[in-house]
Design an enzyme around this catalytic site. Structure first.
Site, PDB file in Angstrom:
ATOM      1  N   PHE A   4      -0.234   7.500   8.101  1.00  0.00           N
ATOM      2  CA  PHE A   4       0.761   6.782   7.474  1.00  0.00           C
ATOM      3  C   PHE A   4       0.501   6.131   6.234  1.00  0.00           C
ATOM      4  CE2 PHE A   4       1.446   6.243  11.989  1.00  0.00           C
ATOM      5  CZ  PHE A   4       2.761   6.501  12.168  1.00  0.00           C
ATOM      6  N   ASP A   5       1.164   6.462   5.017  1.00  0.00           N
ATOM      7  CA  ASP A   5       1.214   5.735   4.120  1.00  0.00           C
ATOM      8  C   ASP A   5       1.614   4.283   4.406  1.00  0.00           C
ATOM      9  OD1 ASP A   5       0.695   4.833   1.340  1.00  0.00           O
ATOM     10  OD2 ASP A   5       2.809   5.494   0.843  1.00  0.00           O
ATOM     11  N   GLY A   6       1.131   3.052   3.487  1.00  0.00           N
ATOM     12  CA  GLY A   6       1.619   1.753   3.702  1.00  0.00           C
ATOM     13  C   GLY A   6       2.955   1.297   3.334  1.00  0.00           C
ATOM     14  N   PHE A  21       2.821  10.832   6.744  1.00  0.00           N
ATOM     15  CA  PHE A  21       4.153  10.247   6.265  1.00  0.00           C
ATOM     16  C   PHE A  21       3.915   9.661   5.057  1.00  0.00           C
ATOM     17  CE2 PHE A  21       4.885  10.750  10.916  1.00  0.00           C
ATOM     18  CZ  PHE A  21       5.997  11.593  10.774  1.00  0.00           C
ATOM     19  N   ASP A  80       5.843   8.264   0.922  1.00  0.00           N
ATOM     20  CA  ASP A  80       7.168   7.801   0.192  1.00  0.00           C
ATOM     21  C   ASP A  80       6.894   8.602  -1.060  1.00  0.00           C
ATOM     22  OD1 ASP A  80       6.887   5.186  -1.939  1.00  0.00           O
ATOM     23  OD2 ASP A  80       5.395   5.682  -0.636  1.00  0.00           O
TER      24      ASP A  80
END
Length: 297
Positions: free
Chosen positions: A159-161, A271, A273
């Site tokens: 995951f991105d943060g 994932f 954004d």
């Protein structure tokens, strides 16, 4: 009512689960009637895996290991039930334990994700993903080349943060005022937890599943892969501590490109954004673009 044993419910579109490119080309070039005939004539021909297939297969393997339906996979499809029979036949042929579905005959099926109580929605249709996010469901557009099935049985999710696990509140400062203001703001707020982003609840569900296994034999590994570096790392660590969530690995890259690190981690899916990050990583990992936050405004 949902199965009381279920911890996570994941919805996936038929085009994300299977390779429907040839079928889609028939629809685009020859119209609906030709598409209907094409699918019915081939309804006993097994479809090849799509971008989300191996991710789903590993999620379902968790049920096998536990002996209960902890993860429920829902098929959401723009097909009709008639043309979608080939999809269900392919599910059976690939021995995927998927029993629930919604066929919407050309309309967007994402609205059924909330009705099914889904924690995550994966699709190849960006508009459907945005609709699901707008209704409070973690959602991502699957992009890029397909990754061959990993030799590891473990499900490895990265995951991105900011704007994924966390809100975009800190990212907005970076976007509007620059890196120096961002670092200064995060250092001042190190003891104040970040607000949750669209994937917080999904991560919490994964963490709940992880607790059912011994640490040395857990089939799920999670990683944070973020462009943040010191000193902006401290707020992230303390936020996860406040949420009582464990991440197996945390990579603070200080602006370095993520692709090589995702390859080293051997992620099944990542994932993020930011479209630029999504474009650089597909040779190494299935990518879920999360169109959320200031960078997708």
């Amino acid at each position: 009512m949902p199965d009381p044993d279920t911890v996570l419910t994941v919805a996936i579109s038929s085009r994300a689960l299977f390779d429907l490119d040839a079928s889609d080309a028939v629809f685009r070039n020859h119209g609906l009637d030709a598409y209907r005939r094409y699918q019915i004539d081939r309804e006993n021909e097994r479809l090849d895996p799509g971008d989300g297939f191996h991710f789903v297969k590993k999620l379902l393997n968790i049920n096998r290991l536990i002996g209960k339906r902890r993860v429920d996979i829902i098929l959401l499809s723009r097909n009709s039930a008639d043309t979608g029979l080939r999809v269900f036949n392919s599910i059976n042929a690939h021995e995927l334990d998927i029993v629930r579905a919604a066929f919407s005959s050309g309309e967007s099926p994402y609205r059924y994700a909330a009705a099914f109580g889904c924690d995550l929605f994966l699709s190849t249709e960006p508009d459907d993903v945005r609709g699901a996010l707008g209704n409070g469901i973690a959602a991502a557009t699957l992009l890029g080349s397909r990754k061959a099935e990993s030799t590891s049985e473990a499900l490895r999710i990265a995951f991105d943060g900011d704007a994924v696990l966390f809100s975009d509140q800190a990212d907005r400062i970076f976007h509007e005022q620059g890196i120096d203001a961002f670092v200064e703001s995060e250092a001042r707020a190190a003891d104040r937890p970040l607000e949750g982003g669209p994937f917080k609840s999904f991560l919490m569900g994964l963490h709940q599943l992880q607790r059912e296994f011994d640490d040395t034999a857990c089939p799920i590994r999670t990683a944070l892969v973020t462009a943040r570096g010191a000193p902006a790392h401290e707020r992230v660590i303390k936020t996860l501590r406040a949420w009582d969530i464990r991440l197996d690995e945390s990579l603070f890259l200080g602006g370095r490109d993520k692709a090589a690190f995702l390859r080293a981690y051997d992620a099944d899916v990542f994932f993020d954004d930011q479209a630029a990050n999504c474009e650089s990583a597909p040779p190494h990992v299935a990518i879920g673009h999360v169109p959320h936050g200031v960078r997708n405004a």
